[in-house]
Design a protein around this motif. Structure first.
Motif, short mmCIF file in Angstrom:
data_model
loop_
_atom_site.label_atom_id
_atom_site.label_comp_id
_atom_site.label_asym_id
_atom_site.label_seq_id
_atom_site.Cartn_x
_atom_site.Cartn_y
_atom_site.Cartn_z
N VAL A 156 0.87 -1.18 0.00
CA VAL A 156 0.00 0.00 0.00
C VAL A 156 0.91 1.22 0.00
N THR A 210 1.68 5.19 0.14
CA THR A 210 1.10 6.42 0.68
C THR A 210 2.02 7.61 0.43
N PRO A 249 -4.24 1.73 5.96
CA PRO A 249 -5.70 1.66 5.95
C PRO A 249 -6.19 0.53 6.84
N ILE A 262 -8.29 4.48 -2.04
CA ILE A 262 -7.39 3.46 -2.57
C ILE A 262 -7.72 3.14 -4.03
N TYR A 313 -2.47 4.67 -2.33
CA TYR A 313 -3.29 5.26 -1.27
C TYR A 313 -2.74 6.66 -0.96
N THR A 369 -5.50 11.37 -0.77
CA THR A 369 -5.43 11.71 0.65
C THR A 369 -4.90 13.14 0.78
N THR A 400 -9.52 11.68 3.36
CA THR A 400 -10.11 11.43 2.05
C THR A 400 -11.42 12.20 1.94
#
Length: 373
Positions: A60, A62, A69, A158, A212, A219, A293
């Motif tokens: 994931v 970021t 998450p 995501i 993400y 984000t 988000t």
């Protein structure tokens, strides 16, 4: 996978292909695919011993300011088609020969002291090989496909990985018993060659990456800055803000608090749906929330300082709302202005006039009294 056209007209070739496994057992020491390859990219097994499990990796990605998450990822294995791979005929996969037996789950958690928040969260799952399925089947190369499952309600923010891996299970025979000696995974991508997009297939480890906030800009952060104004505004006064976020269940949000513009930032976190947390800042201080988000509702509400003579206004945003872009900024202004006293001279003038008149009259009375003696 390059599919072989006219498959039905090449029965003889595929019949010969069914004998590949038997032939491979006598070539274990010389076959490139089976000669002791255990760590090579996209290849599992050495051809001699059974491959029971294959590791699948989930990442994931970021922006480095977002907690993991609070969600799980699943994977689907389906039967692939007949065709050809690496110059060898390929058979369609058999149900149950390869299956995903675990999921990858992420949970937000405290970052160890002295460490920074990672930009990539990693987990692993297992693909299981079931050799029993091939017991009464011909040796050969069996084709499967592996992809990530997409939930009915995707996790907000995501982008799910849509990569489809072609996985080839090599079934050999030893002492009359079938076993899986190699598993090869490949990925097909579009690359540009001579100004044109062409498909390129290469061996690749089973890695699924979910964006993400690293590149998809899903984000965001918001900063509330304190400004104290007015001729009686106290720039050293601490003002309390009650802060909370309502988002996905179990989600965490990074918070940076600076008491004033020269202070070192203090890092905390908020948990989705939890009670408000109070932070104190003064003039030039700030509260910054990360990992928001579009559906996350923030509340950054200053306590009431009206009794202290302050008027509070929010400039550039609201105390409660959502964020749809990075670096959203809100200024909270506390003004305490007191007007200078006015009307003192006018109010005192009549009294001053009377006092002056009394003085004049007193002077004349004294003068008159002195002449009458």
């Amino acid at each position: 996978m390059k599919l072989q056209n006219g498959f039905r007209n090449r029965v003889g070739r595929y019949a010969a292909g069914l004998l590949t496994g038997a032939a491979l057992i006598s070539m274990v020491g010389t076959t490139a695919m089976a000669a002791g390859i255990t760590q090579k990219k996209g290849v599992a097994g050495d051809g001699n011993t059974s491959v029971k499990n294959i590791t699948l990796t989930k990442k994931v990605l970021t922006d480095g300011n977002t907690y993991a998450p609070a969600t799980s990822f699943t994977f689907n294995v389906t039967k692939g088609q007949q065709g050809e791979y690496d110059g060898n005929p390929v058979l369609a996969g058999i149900e149950g020969g390869l299956s995903a037996i675990t999921t990858v789950s992420f949970t937000p958690g405290e970052i160890p002291e002295g460490e920074t928040m990672p930009g990539v969260y990693t987990g692993t799952a297992t693909l299981q090989v079931n050799e029993a399925v091939f017991k009464d089947k011909a040796p050969g190369i069996y084709h499967y496909q592996v992809k990530e499952g997409t939930p009915e309600t995707p996790y907000e923010g995501i982008d799910y990985d849509d990569t489809i891996y072609d996985v080839y299970v090599y079934v050999y025979v030893k002492d009359g018993n079938p076993y899986v000696g190699n598993v090869v995974s490949t990925k097909t991508t579009m690359v540009e060659e001579d100004g044109e997009k062409v498909a390129k297939t290469e061996k690749a480890d089973l890695i699924f990456e979910n964006d993400y906030g690293q590149k998809n800009n899903m984000t965001h952060d918001i900063t509330f800055t304190k400004e104290v104004t007015g001729n009686q505004g106290d720039k050293n006064k601490l003002f309390t803000f009650n802060v909370k976020v309502q988002g996905a269940s179990g989600e965490w949000y990074k918070v940076l608090i600076k008491t004033d513009g020269n202070s070192e930032a203090r890092e905390e976190h908020l948990e989705s749906g939890a009670a408000s947390v109070g932070y104190e800042i003064k003039d030039t201080g700030s509260i910054q929330i990360f990992g928001l988000t579009k559906g996350d509702i923030y509340t950054v509400e200053e306590a009431d300082y009206g009794k202290d003579g302050y008027t509070t206004t929010y400039q550039g945003g609201e105390k409660t709302g959502t964020v749809d872009e990075d670096h959203t900024a809100v200024k909270v202004i506390n003004d305490r202005t007191t007007a200078a006293p006015t009307g003192i001279v006018l109010t005192a003038a009549p009294y001053a006039l009377l006092m002056g008149l009394a003085g004049v009259l007193g002077f004349f009375f004294r003068r008159r009294g002195s002449h009458t003696r």
